[in-house]
Design a protein around this motif. Structure first.
Motif, PDB file in Angstrom:
ATOM      1  N   LEU A   1      43.141 -39.908  42.351  1.00  0.00           N
ATOM      2  CA  LEU A   1      44.097 -40.319  43.702  1.00  0.00           C
ATOM      3  C   LEU A   1      43.255 -40.358  44.844  1.00  0.00           C
ATOM      4  CD1 LEU A   1      47.400 -40.444  42.213  1.00  0.00           C
ATOM      5  CD2 LEU A   1      46.049 -42.458  42.501  1.00  0.00           C
ATOM      6  N   VAL A   2      43.258 -39.399  44.934  1.00  0.00           N
ATOM      7  CA  VAL A   2      42.635 -38.680  46.973  1.00  0.00           C
ATOM      8  C   VAL A   2      41.499 -39.554  46.690  1.00  0.00           C
ATOM      9  CG1 VAL A   2      42.511 -36.728  48.196  1.00  0.00           C
ATOM     10  CG2 VAL A   2      44.032 -37.020  47.145  1.00  0.00           C
ATOM     11  N   ALA A   3      40.155 -39.463  46.233  1.00  0.00           N
ATOM     12  CA  ALA A   3      39.193 -40.038  45.866  1.00  0.00           C
ATOM     13  C   ALA A   3      39.411 -41.427  46.249  1.00  0.00           C
ATOM     14  CB  ALA A   3      38.611 -38.990  45.011  1.00  0.00           C
ATOM     15  N   TYR A   4      39.952 -41.919  45.471  1.00  0.00           N
ATOM     16  CA  TYR A   4      40.107 -43.702  45.804  1.00  0.00           C
ATOM     17  C   TYR A   4      40.748 -43.424  46.934  1.00  0.00           C
ATOM     18  CZ  TYR A   4      42.034 -48.254  44.747  1.00  0.00           C
ATOM     19  OH  TYR A   4      42.436 -49.030  45.370  1.00  0.00           O
ATOM     20  N   TRP A   5      41.521 -42.799  47.271  1.00  0.00           N
ATOM     21  CA  TRP A   5      41.854 -43.302  48.703  1.00  0.00           C
ATOM     22  C   TRP A   5      40.407 -43.578  49.577  1.00  0.00           C
ATOM     23  CZ3 TRP A   5      45.046 -47.388  49.375  1.00  0.00           C
ATOM     24  CH2 TRP A   5      45.666 -47.853  49.280  1.00  0.00           C
ATOM     25  N   ILE A   6      39.899 -41.999  49.746  1.00  0.00           N
ATOM     26  CA  ILE A   6      38.650 -42.186  50.695  1.00  0.00           C
ATOM     27  C   ILE A   6      37.823 -42.932  50.114  1.00  0.00           C
ATOM     28  CG2 ILE A   6      36.719 -40.743  51.126  1.00  0.00           C
ATOM     29  CD1 ILE A   6      38.819 -38.235  50.646  1.00  0.00           C
ATOM     30  N   ARG A   7      37.376 -42.907  49.691  1.00  0.00           N
ATOM     31  CA  ARG A   7      36.451 -44.044  49.184  1.00  0.00           C
ATOM     32  C   ARG A   7      37.520 -45.724  49.289  1.00  0.00           C
ATOM     33  NH1 ARG A   7      34.759 -42.678  42.926  1.00  0.00           N
ATOM     34  NH2 ARG A   7      33.161 -40.988  43.315  1.00  0.00           N
ATOM     35  N   LYS A   8      38.268 -45.952  49.071  1.00  0.00           N
ATOM     36  CA  LYS A   8      38.590 -47.289  49.714  1.00  0.00           C
ATOM     37  C   LYS A   8      38.618 -47.531  51.224  1.00  0.00           C
ATOM     38  CE  LYS A   8      42.887 -50.405  48.965  1.00  0.00           C
ATOM     39  NZ  LYS A   8      41.643 -51.551  48.498  1.00  0.00           N
ATOM     40  N   LEU A   9      40.032 -46.211  52.112  1.00  0.00           N
ATOM     41  CA  LEU A   9      39.456 -46.501  53.814  1.00  0.00           C
ATOM     42  C   LEU A   9      38.496 -46.243  54.027  1.00  0.00           C
ATOM     43  CD1 LEU A   9      43.707 -44.677  53.559  1.00  0.00           C
ATOM     44  CD2 LEU A   9      42.092 -47.454  53.345  1.00  0.00           C
ATOM     45  N   GLN A  10      37.264 -45.154  53.448  1.00  0.00           N
ATOM     46  CA  GLN A  10      36.057 -45.349  53.851  1.00  0.00           C
ATOM     47  C   GLN A  10      35.932 -44.285  55.783  1.00  0.00           C
ATOM     48  OE1 GLN A  10      33.351 -48.886  53.869  1.00  0.00           O
ATOM     49  NE2 GLN A  10      32.944 -48.074  51.872  1.00  0.00           N
ATOM     50  N   PRO A  11      37.183 -43.568  55.733  1.00  0.00           N
ATOM     51  CA  PRO A  11      36.234 -42.656  56.716  1.00  0.00           C
ATOM     52  C   PRO A  11      35.927 -42.300  57.289  1.00  0.00           C
ATOM     53  CG  PRO A  11      38.096 -41.289  55.286  1.00  0.00           C
ATOM     54  CD  PRO A  11      38.160 -42.933  54.953  1.00  0.00           C
ATOM     55  N   ASN A  12      35.452 -41.400  58.617  1.00  0.00           N
ATOM     56  CA  ASN A  12      34.047 -41.701  59.524  1.00  0.00           C
ATOM     57  C   ASN A  12      34.843 -39.819  59.277  1.00  0.00           C
ATOM     58  OD1 ASN A  12      34.479 -43.918  60.880  1.00  0.00           O
ATOM     59  ND2 ASN A  12      32.479 -43.303  59.900  1.00  0.00           N
ATOM     60  N   VAL A  13      35.884 -39.421  59.327  1.00  0.00           N
ATOM     61  CA  VAL A  13      36.447 -37.946  59.482  1.00  0.00           C
ATOM     62  C   VAL A  13      37.690 -38.039  58.685  1.00  0.00           C
ATOM     63  CG1 VAL A  13      37.828 -36.174  61.307  1.00  0.00           C
ATOM     64  CG2 VAL A  13      35.394 -38.172  61.912  1.00  0.00           C
ATOM     65  N   VAL A  14      37.398 -37.251  57.879  1.00  0.00           N
ATOM     66  CA  VAL A  14      38.888 -36.825  57.255  1.00  0.00           C
ATOM     67  C   VAL A  14      39.568 -35.395  58.062  1.00  0.00           C
ATOM     68  CG1 VAL A  14      39.571 -36.408  54.918  1.00  0.00           C
ATOM     69  CG2 VAL A  14      38.294 -37.671  55.374  1.00  0.00           C
ATOM     70  N   LEU A  15      41.367 -35.405  57.963  1.00  0.00           N
ATOM     71  CA  LEU A  15      41.439 -34.683  58.324  1.00  0.00           C
ATOM     72  C   LEU A  15      42.922 -34.060  57.511  1.00  0.00           C
ATOM     73  CD1 LEU A  15      41.967 -36.775  60.864  1.00  0.00           C
ATOM     74  CD2 LEU A  15      42.331 -34.575  62.345  1.00  0.00           C
ATOM     75  N   GLY A  16      43.091 -32.682  57.385  1.00  0.00           N
ATOM     76  CA  GLY A  16      43.936 -32.413  56.120  1.00  0.00           C
ATOM     77  C   GLY A  16      44.011 -31.366  56.227  1.00  0.00           C
ATOM     78  N   HIS A  17      44.799 -29.593  55.316  1.00  0.00           N
ATOM     79  CA  HIS A  17      45.360 -28.778  55.140  1.00  0.00           C
ATOM     80  C   HIS A  17      45.032 -27.614  54.837  1.00  0.00           C
ATOM     81  CE1 HIS A  17      49.921 -29.443  55.768  1.00  0.00           C
ATOM     82  NE2 HIS A  17      49.626 -31.388  54.565  1.00  0.00           N
ATOM     83  N   ASP A  18      44.135 -26.831  55.459  1.00  0.00           N
ATOM     84  CA  ASP A  18      43.168 -25.771  55.406  1.00  0.00           C
ATOM     85  C   ASP A  18      43.849 -25.031  53.874  1.00  0.00           C
ATOM     86  OD1 ASP A  18      41.878 -24.138  55.005  1.00  0.00           O
ATOM     87  OD2 ASP A  18      41.975 -22.961  56.905  1.00  0.00           O
ATOM     88  N   PRO A  19      42.515 -25.206  52.648  1.00  0.00           N
ATOM     89  CA  PRO A  19      43.216 -24.446  51.630  1.00  0.00           C
ATOM     90  C   PRO A  19      42.961 -22.744  51.849  1.00  0.00           C
ATOM     91  CG  PRO A  19      41.829 -25.385  51.232  1.00  0.00           C
ATOM     92  CD  PRO A  19      42.142 -25.799  52.881  1.00  0.00           C
ATOM     93  N   TRP A  20      42.275 -22.824  52.102  1.00  0.00           N
ATOM     94  CA  TRP A  20      41.359 -21.186  52.873  1.00  0.00           C
ATOM     95  C   TRP A  20      42.505 -20.225  53.428  1.00  0.00           C
ATOM     96  CZ3 TRP A  20      38.009 -25.399  52.859  1.00  0.00           C
ATOM     97  CH2 TRP A  20      37.364 -24.873  51.744  1.00  0.00           C
ATOM     98  N   ARG A  21      43.997 -21.260  54.284  1.00  0.00           N
ATOM     99  CA  ARG A  21      44.558 -20.341  55.606  1.00  0.00           C
ATOM    100  C   ARG A  21      44.936 -19.165  54.594  1.00  0.00           C
ATOM    101  NH1 ARG A  21      48.051 -22.101  59.520  1.00  0.00           N
ATOM    102  NH2 ARG A  21      49.577 -20.283  60.080  1.00  0.00           N
ATOM    103  N   ARG A  22      45.129 -17.469  55.218  1.00  0.00           N
ATOM    104  CA  ARG A  22      45.662 -16.918  54.234  1.00  0.00           C
ATOM    105  C   ARG A  22      47.221 -16.921  54.507  1.00  0.00           C
ATOM    106  NH1 ARG A  22      40.983 -12.929  56.347  1.00  0.00           N
ATOM    107  NH2 ARG A  22      41.131 -14.728  57.878  1.00  0.00           N
ATOM    108  N   TYR A  23      47.818 -16.802  53.466  1.00  0.00           N
ATOM    109  CA  TYR A  23      49.897 -15.401  53.960  1.00  0.00           C
ATOM    110  C   TYR A  23      50.535 -16.608  53.927  1.00  0.00           C
ATOM    111  CZ  TYR A  23      47.168 -11.578  54.322  1.00  0.00           C
ATOM    112  OH  TYR A  23      45.564 -10.094  53.677  1.00  0.00           O
TER     113      TYR A  23
END
Ligand SMILES: [Zn+2]
Length: 241
Positions: free
Chosen positions: A101-123
């Motif tokens: 679903l996330v891939a679908y919306w990225i493909r559909k909306l065609q953003p130049n920049v994506v912003l999101g939570h850092d999955p590597w954030r410790r603790y």
């Protein structure tokens, strides 16, 4: 530390809960919107855990949070879509179905920049924020390569940059000076979260509201300080995506 990306034509901000995007990137998105960028929101969960009231009507809360998220996007000046995936708050998983679903919306909306939570954030404790981070990164990889989910009916799309908020190792600041008040205004649209997240009780108008403003301003000042600007928002920037 880098300062300011060129204003993208289209940006997509992916948040775990209604209000995360405003907390983490509200100033950046208000600035870009004012410069003609089309800003979209993709919110993964329904926000149904966002109360301390054991008698709360949860389905009403979910509806309220959708309305609040749309109002918050408007307050930022965001001209794009507000997509709510409606996964149950607190039980978000980074699995293939939601990644698609996330891939679908990225493909559909065609953003130049994506912003999101850092999955590597410790603790970090909140599981939704961790999973939202993985869904953002993994969803982007799936969106850019044509043989991931090839039957979606939308062409694959590669953004130019990924900005991770709540970053474990921030290396980029967006100057949001002049847009700090819009960030506060957008946050205050999430009225259902006054008590649990913003520590503004229902019967208080003045002091707690001011204290909340001060906390948010303070954080933006500290982020801005690093790059010598009055107000900033900090990210990990990935351009090799
Ligand atoms: Zn959240």
């Amino acid at each position: 530390m880098g300062l300011d990306l060129p204003t993208p034509a289209v940006a997509l901000a992916i948040g775990a809960h209604p209000d995360d995007v405003e907390f983490q990137a509200g100033g950046t998105l208000a600035k870009w919107s004012s410069q003609g960028c089309v800003v979209h929101h993709l919110i993964l969960t329904d926000g149904s855990k966002g109360t301390w009231d054991i008698d709360e009507d949860i389905s009403a809360l979910v509806e309220t949070r959708q309305v609040e998220q749309r109002s918050a996007a408007k307050a930022l000046g965001a001209a794009g879509e507000v997509v709510m995936l409606g996964e149950v708050d607190g039980t978000l998983e980074s699995n293939a179905a939601i990644r698609e679903l996330v891939a679908y919306w990225i493909r559909k909306l065609q953003p130049n920049v994506v912003l999101g939570h850092d999955p590597w954030r410790r603790y970090r404790l909140h599981p939704d924020h961790r999973h939202a981070g993985w869904l953002t990164v993994d969803g982007l990889v799936a969106a850019r390569d044509p043989f991931f989910f090839p039957d979606q009916g939308v062409p694959h799309h590669r953004p130019d940059a990924l900005l991770l908020f709540e970053a474990d190792e921030p290396d980029h600041v967006e100057d949001v000076t002049g847009f700090e008040a819009m960030k506060i205004a957008a946050l205050l649209e999430h009225r259902s979260q006054y008590v649990t997240t913003m520590y503004i009780s229902d019967d208080d108008a003045g002091e707690q509201l001011q204290a909340f403003r001060d906390r948010i301003f303070d954080r933006m000042r500290r982020r801005g300080d690093v790059e010598g600007v009055a107000f900033g928002e900090a990210y990990k920037l990935l351009t090799d995506v």
